[in-house]
Write an enzyme that holds these catalytic residues in place. Structure first.
Site, PDB file in Angstrom:
ATOM      1  N   HIS A 145      30.171  91.237 -25.504  1.00  0.00           N
ATOM      2  CA  HIS A 145      31.724  91.568 -24.532  1.00  0.00           C
ATOM      3  C   HIS A 145      32.792  90.854 -25.505  1.00  0.00           C
ATOM      4  CE1 HIS A 145      30.190  87.692 -23.304  1.00  0.00           C
ATOM      5  NE2 HIS A 145      31.257  87.308 -23.023  1.00  0.00           N
TER       6      HIS A 145
ATOM      7  N   ASP B 187      35.892  88.854 -23.806  1.00  0.00           N
ATOM      8  CA  ASP B 187      36.153  88.394 -22.720  1.00  0.00           C
ATOM      9  C   ASP B 187      37.286  88.750 -21.952  1.00  0.00           C
ATOM     10  OD1 ASP B 187      34.012  86.031 -22.711  1.00  0.00           O
ATOM     11  OD2 ASP B 187      35.401  84.755 -23.563  1.00  0.00           O
TER      12      ASP B 187
ATOM     13  N   HIS C 266      31.276  88.717 -28.424  1.00  0.00           N
ATOM     14  CA  HIS C 266      30.242  87.742 -28.779  1.00  0.00           C
ATOM     15  C   HIS C 266      28.970  87.880 -27.446  1.00  0.00           C
ATOM     16  CE1 HIS C 266      33.297  86.177 -25.517  1.00  0.00           C
ATOM     17  NE2 HIS C 266      32.578  85.594 -24.946  1.00  0.00           N
TER      18      HIS C 266
ATOM     19  N   ARG D  54      34.538  76.285 -21.235  1.00  0.00           N
ATOM     20  CA  ARG D  54      35.416  76.866 -21.647  1.00  0.00           C
ATOM     21  C   ARG D  54      36.921  76.793 -21.229  1.00  0.00           C
ATOM     22  NH1 ARG D  54      34.597  83.265 -20.843  1.00  0.00           N
ATOM     23  NH2 ARG D  54      36.795  83.300 -19.984  1.00  0.00           N
TER      24      ARG D  54
HETATM   25  O1  LIG Z   1      27.667  80.249 -23.285  1.00  0.00           O
HETATM   26  C1  LIG Z   1      28.090  81.030 -24.261  1.00  0.00           C
HETATM   27  O2  LIG Z   1      27.934  80.288 -25.453  1.00  0.00           O
HETATM   28  C2  LIG Z   1      29.230  81.906 -24.323  1.00  0.00           C
HETATM   29  C3  LIG Z   1      29.311  82.489 -22.891  1.00  0.00           C
HETATM   30  C4  LIG Z   1      30.488  83.307 -22.699  1.00  0.00           C
HETATM   31  O3  LIG Z   1      30.300  84.431 -22.882  1.00  0.00           O
HETATM   32  C5  LIG Z   1      31.936  82.967 -22.743  1.00  0.00           C
HETATM   33  O4  LIG Z   1      32.026  81.437 -22.475  1.00  0.00           O
HETATM   34  O5  LIG Z   1      32.869  83.610 -22.641  1.00  0.00           O
HETATM   35 FE   LIG Z   2      32.257  85.673 -23.143  1.00  0.00          FE
END
Ligand SMILES: O=C(O)CCC(=O)C(=O)O
Ligand SMILES: [Fe+2]
Length: 311
Positions: free
Chosen positions: A102, A104, A259, A274
């Site tokens: 995806h 984000d 990702h 994040r």
């Molecule tokens: O947990 C992760 O490594 C990425 C998760 C994810 O898709 C994000 O933080 O946007």
């Molecule tokens: Fe993500």
């Protein structure tokens, strides 16, 4: 202490995406040339990795603010208590569903510019994250498909949200709050399948897990072409995979990547946090802007005030 720009070392770690940056302590106050060098590396390599950093949530936010405005919140994922800009992705408790390709938050009209993810707890094995370069994916399509993609639009929605069914059966206060946020709003947005990158002018595919169908096509008719394009985006030559260690910080350009968080660590703890930077409305190759169909993403895109009392 200010880090001199000459100490920055940027090294590619895969052929077509990803670079590791060393020689910088992100907890320091960074000089303007260092910030500019990191930004240039991000635009060139799409995702940059910093090993062994020692940031807390506050440092992480200070670093993020050198590159843009943190969003106040994710429309459907709760923030860390006391730090509204920090999404607490604690998969030890919620069972990751970010194990799909995806970009984000493409279900809102202004998807993020990028995200800065910090590893808090990493399992002894597994839990890697993989990124794919959507600019190269576009550029390496056959010309007939590029021309078709240039004209196509797609419907994105959070009806399938990778964390939306987390914490079922959990009656705690936190779990209740999560469920409330997850189920509060359905967002639907139409984006061009090809956007022009606002900083580099490159063309990038806008696809991934939140796409339902092409505009004007049924879901059935859309399926095969979507699958073909996604397969092209995620070809291994187009990707980089990161083996995390606690303290690592990763910064990706959400306008040029997809990702996938690999879910191969069972019920071991994994916690990452994040900060998401406000992006802009995608623009198609013919200059048309994405359209919101449902859901108001204003609050999501409201940048946090700089003053701490505004929290
Ligand atoms: O947990 C992760 O490594 C990425 C998760 C994810 O898709 C994000 O933080 O946007
Ligand atoms: Fe993500």
């Amino acid at each position: 202490m200010t880090t001199a720009p000459t100490t920055l070392d940027v090294r590619k770690i895969a052929g077509h995406i990803g670079a590791e940056i060393s020689g910088v302590d992100l907890a320091d106050e960074l000089s303007a040339p260092v910030v500019a060098a990191i930004r240039a590396a991000l635009l060139e390599h799409r995702v940059v990795f910093f090993r062994g950093q020692r940031l807390d949530a506050e440092h992480q936010e200070a670093f993020a603010r050198r590159f843009g405005s943190p969003t106040t919140a994710h429309p459907t994922v709760p923030s860390l208590d006391g730090s509204p800009a920090v999404l607490d992705l604690d998969y030890g408790r919620t069972t990751s569903r970010a194990n799909n390709w995806h970009t984000d938050v493409t279900f809102v009209r202004r998807p993020p510019l990028g995200s800065i993810l910090r590893a808090v707890t990493i399992p002894p094995y597994g839990g890697d994250t993989v990124w794919a370069n959507t600019v190269r994916a576009y550029a390496t399509l056959p010309v007939e498909l590029r021309e078709l993609a240039d004209r196509l639009w797609a419907v994105h929605s959070n009806a399938y949200d990778y964390v939306s069914d987390a914490r079922e059966g959990d009656d705690s206060e936190v779990a209740r709050r999560h469920r409330e946020v997850f189920t509060s709003t359905e967002y639907v947005t139409e984006h061009p399948v090809v956007r022009v990158h606002p900083e580099t002018g490159e063309r990038a595919l806008v696809l991934g897990g939140f796409v339902r169908r092409f505009v004007g096509w049924t879901g059935d008719d859309s399926r095969d072409l979507l699958r073909l394009l996604q397969r092209h985006v995620t070809a291994l030559e187009n990707t980089v995979r990161w083996r995390w260690h606690a303290g690592d910080v990763v910064f990706w350009d959400n306008r040029a990547t997809q990702h996938y968080a690999v879910a191969d660590y069972g019920d071991q703890a994994r916690r990452v946090q994040r900060i998401t930077l406000v992006g802009d409305v995608p623009v198609s190759v013919s200059g048309e802007r994405s359209r919101s169909v449902a859901g108001d993403d204003t609050s999501y895109n409201t940048a946090l005030a700089r003053s701490t009392d505004a929290r």
